[in-house]
Scaffold this motif. Sequence first.
Motif, short mmCIF file in Angstrom:
data_model
loop_
_atom_site.label_atom_id
_atom_site.label_comp_id
_atom_site.label_asym_id
_atom_site.label_seq_id
_atom_site.Cartn_x
_atom_site.Cartn_y
_atom_site.Cartn_z
N THR A 122 48.13 37.33 47.75
CA THR A 122 48.68 36.30 48.63
C THR A 122 49.58 36.94 49.68
OG1 THR A 122 50.53 35.94 47.10
CG2 THR A 122 48.58 34.56 46.81
N ARG A 123 49.91 36.19 50.70
CA ARG A 123 50.59 36.75 51.86
C ARG A 123 51.99 37.27 51.54
NH1 ARG A 123 50.65 32.68 56.50
NH2 ARG A 123 48.45 32.82 55.96
N HIS A 124 52.75 36.54 50.74
CA HIS A 124 54.13 36.92 50.50
C HIS A 124 54.33 37.76 49.24
CE1 HIS A 124 55.58 33.25 53.06
NE2 HIS A 124 55.14 34.25 53.80
N ALA A 125 53.25 38.18 48.62
CA ALA A 125 53.37 38.97 47.40
C ALA A 125 53.85 40.38 47.72
CB ALA A 125 52.04 39.03 46.67
N ASP A 126 54.78 40.89 46.92
CA ASP A 126 55.22 42.28 47.07
C ASP A 126 54.12 43.24 46.62
OD1 ASP A 126 57.80 41.74 48.09
OD2 ASP A 126 58.49 41.25 46.09
N ALA A 127 53.35 42.82 45.61
CA ALA A 127 52.24 43.63 45.13
C ALA A 127 50.96 43.18 45.82
CB ALA A 127 52.10 43.49 43.62
N THR A 128 50.19 44.13 46.32
CA THR A 128 48.95 43.78 47.03
C THR A 128 47.71 44.36 46.37
OG1 THR A 128 49.24 45.71 48.48
CG2 THR A 128 50.15 43.60 49.25
N SER A 129 47.89 45.11 45.29
CA SER A 129 46.74 45.68 44.59
C SER A 129 47.11 45.91 43.14
CB SER A 129 46.29 46.99 45.25
OG SER A 129 47.32 47.97 45.15
N VAL A 157 40.26 38.67 32.27
CA VAL A 157 41.24 38.88 33.34
C VAL A 157 40.48 39.55 34.47
CG1 VAL A 157 43.45 39.88 34.01
CG2 VAL A 157 43.07 39.19 31.63
N THR A 158 40.27 38.83 35.57
CA THR A 158 39.39 39.32 36.62
C THR A 158 40.16 40.02 37.73
OG1 THR A 158 39.45 37.18 37.73
CG2 THR A 158 37.70 37.53 36.16
N GLU A 159 39.47 40.87 38.43
CA GLU A 159 40.08 41.67 39.50
C GLU A 159 40.68 40.77 40.58
OE1 GLU A 159 37.32 44.44 41.06
OE2 GLU A 159 37.04 45.51 39.17
N PRO A 160 41.75 41.23 41.22
CA PRO A 160 42.39 40.41 42.26
C PRO A 160 41.44 40.13 43.42
CG PRO A 160 43.81 42.24 41.61
CD PRO A 160 42.47 42.49 40.98
N LEU A 161 41.56 38.91 43.95
CA LEU A 161 40.83 38.57 45.17
C LEU A 161 41.75 37.81 46.11
CD1 LEU A 161 40.17 35.30 44.90
CD2 LEU A 161 38.25 36.08 43.57
N PRO A 162 41.47 37.83 47.40
CA PRO A 162 42.31 37.09 48.35
C PRO A 162 42.33 35.60 48.03
CG PRO A 162 40.89 38.64 49.50
CD PRO A 162 40.41 38.60 48.08
N LEU A 163 43.48 34.99 48.23
CA LEU A 163 43.62 33.56 47.93
C LEU A 163 42.56 32.74 48.65
CD1 LEU A 163 45.26 31.26 46.63
CD2 LEU A 163 46.72 31.28 48.67
N ALA A 164 42.22 33.09 49.87
CA ALA A 164 41.24 32.32 50.64
C ALA A 164 39.85 32.36 50.01
CB ALA A 164 41.17 32.86 52.07
N GLU A 204 56.58 35.89 43.89
CA GLU A 204 58.03 35.70 43.91
C GLU A 204 58.49 35.04 45.20
OE1 GLU A 204 57.23 39.19 41.16
OE2 GLU A 204 56.48 38.48 43.09
N GLY A 205 57.83 35.33 46.32
CA GLY A 205 58.22 34.74 47.60
C GLY A 205 57.57 33.41 47.89
N GLY A 206 56.76 32.91 46.97
CA GLY A 206 56.11 31.63 47.16
C GLY A 206 54.90 31.72 48.09
N PHE A 207 54.16 30.62 48.17
CA PHE A 207 53.03 30.54 49.10
C PHE A 207 53.54 30.29 50.52
CE2 PHE A 207 50.54 28.91 45.31
CZ PHE A 207 49.70 30.02 45.23
N ALA A 208 52.80 30.77 51.50
CA ALA A 208 53.04 30.35 52.88
C ALA A 208 52.54 28.91 53.03
CB ALA A 208 52.29 31.27 53.85
N PRO A 209 53.18 28.09 53.86
CA PRO A 209 52.76 26.69 54.00
C PRO A 209 51.28 26.53 54.31
CG PRO A 209 54.87 27.02 55.08
CD PRO A 209 54.39 28.38 54.67
N ASP A 210 50.74 27.39 55.18
CA ASP A 210 49.33 27.23 55.53
C ASP A 210 48.40 27.64 54.38
OD1 ASP A 210 50.32 29.91 56.32
OD2 ASP A 210 48.23 30.26 56.84
N GLU A 211 48.88 28.47 53.44
CA GLU A 211 48.07 28.79 52.27
C GLU A 211 47.89 27.55 51.40
OE1 GLU A 211 48.76 33.45 51.15
OE2 GLU A 211 50.44 32.10 50.75
N VAL A 212 48.97 26.80 51.21
CA VAL A 212 48.88 25.57 50.43
C VAL A 212 48.02 24.54 51.16
CG1 VAL A 212 50.18 23.66 49.41
CG2 VAL A 212 51.12 25.99 49.36
#
Length: 249
Positions: A122-129, A157-164, A204-212
């Motif tokens: 997700t956009r505001h995540a500190d971890a990206t991989s 437990v599946t591999e990370p994918l973009p929220l979109a 931790e930083g929450g979703f961006a409004p446009d993600e929701v």
Amino acid sequence: MDAARARPPAVRRRVHRVLVPRLEGGSVALRGPEAHHLRDVLRVKPGAVVEAFDGAGRVAPGQVAAVDRDGVTLALEEPRASAVEAGLAVTVAVALLKGDKLSDVVRQGTELGARRFQLLVTRHADATSLSPARLQRLRRVAEEAARQSGRAIVPDVTEPLPLAELTWEGGAIVAEPEADGTLAALLAEGAWRAGPLTTVTGPEGGFAPDEVEALVARGARAVRFGPRVLRAETAPVALAAALLLSAEA
């Protein structure tokens, strides 16, 4: 003294749970980690009671038939469907989190009855991989939690994918502190009980409004827990618990 009162209480025999992916009745020879755990860690003897589970929903009671340096042999009854799995199929879609927080989410979510964990970028995540080693560790956490909690399904437990790119069957529920609707109002309705459901929680930083907004536009429902804000590692467990326990009430 009354003889019935003098009789000592019955001792409940310990049941050792064993993961046997290719589960069948009869004699089953174990090798590798499961045999090592039974023989060298638990030090089981012939006659010890076991319950084998295949990780996909079936169990088979039985006992240890033999223990030797090559492994452990089990004598199992015919497999049957487990009676402890939740009727509501819940996928926990959770954003990547810092540190070892995902281990807690996977462990507790598995104990509650979640069927699957989908990791999200997700956009505001500190971890990206997530490294392959950490992904394997999370899968081991799910396996051990299933063993400990008496489950017969080991959630994937599946591999990370973009929220979109997240897709779902049935309904999707997004935890969003600014949402108009509440979780309490959702639980008061009955339609969600048919499932399956996917819960979606942010970093931790929450979703961006446009993600929701994008998730809601695709049919997801945004809800808030109430006046309190939950930590990123608490929200996915709390949401899954509310749905799974309410469905069984």
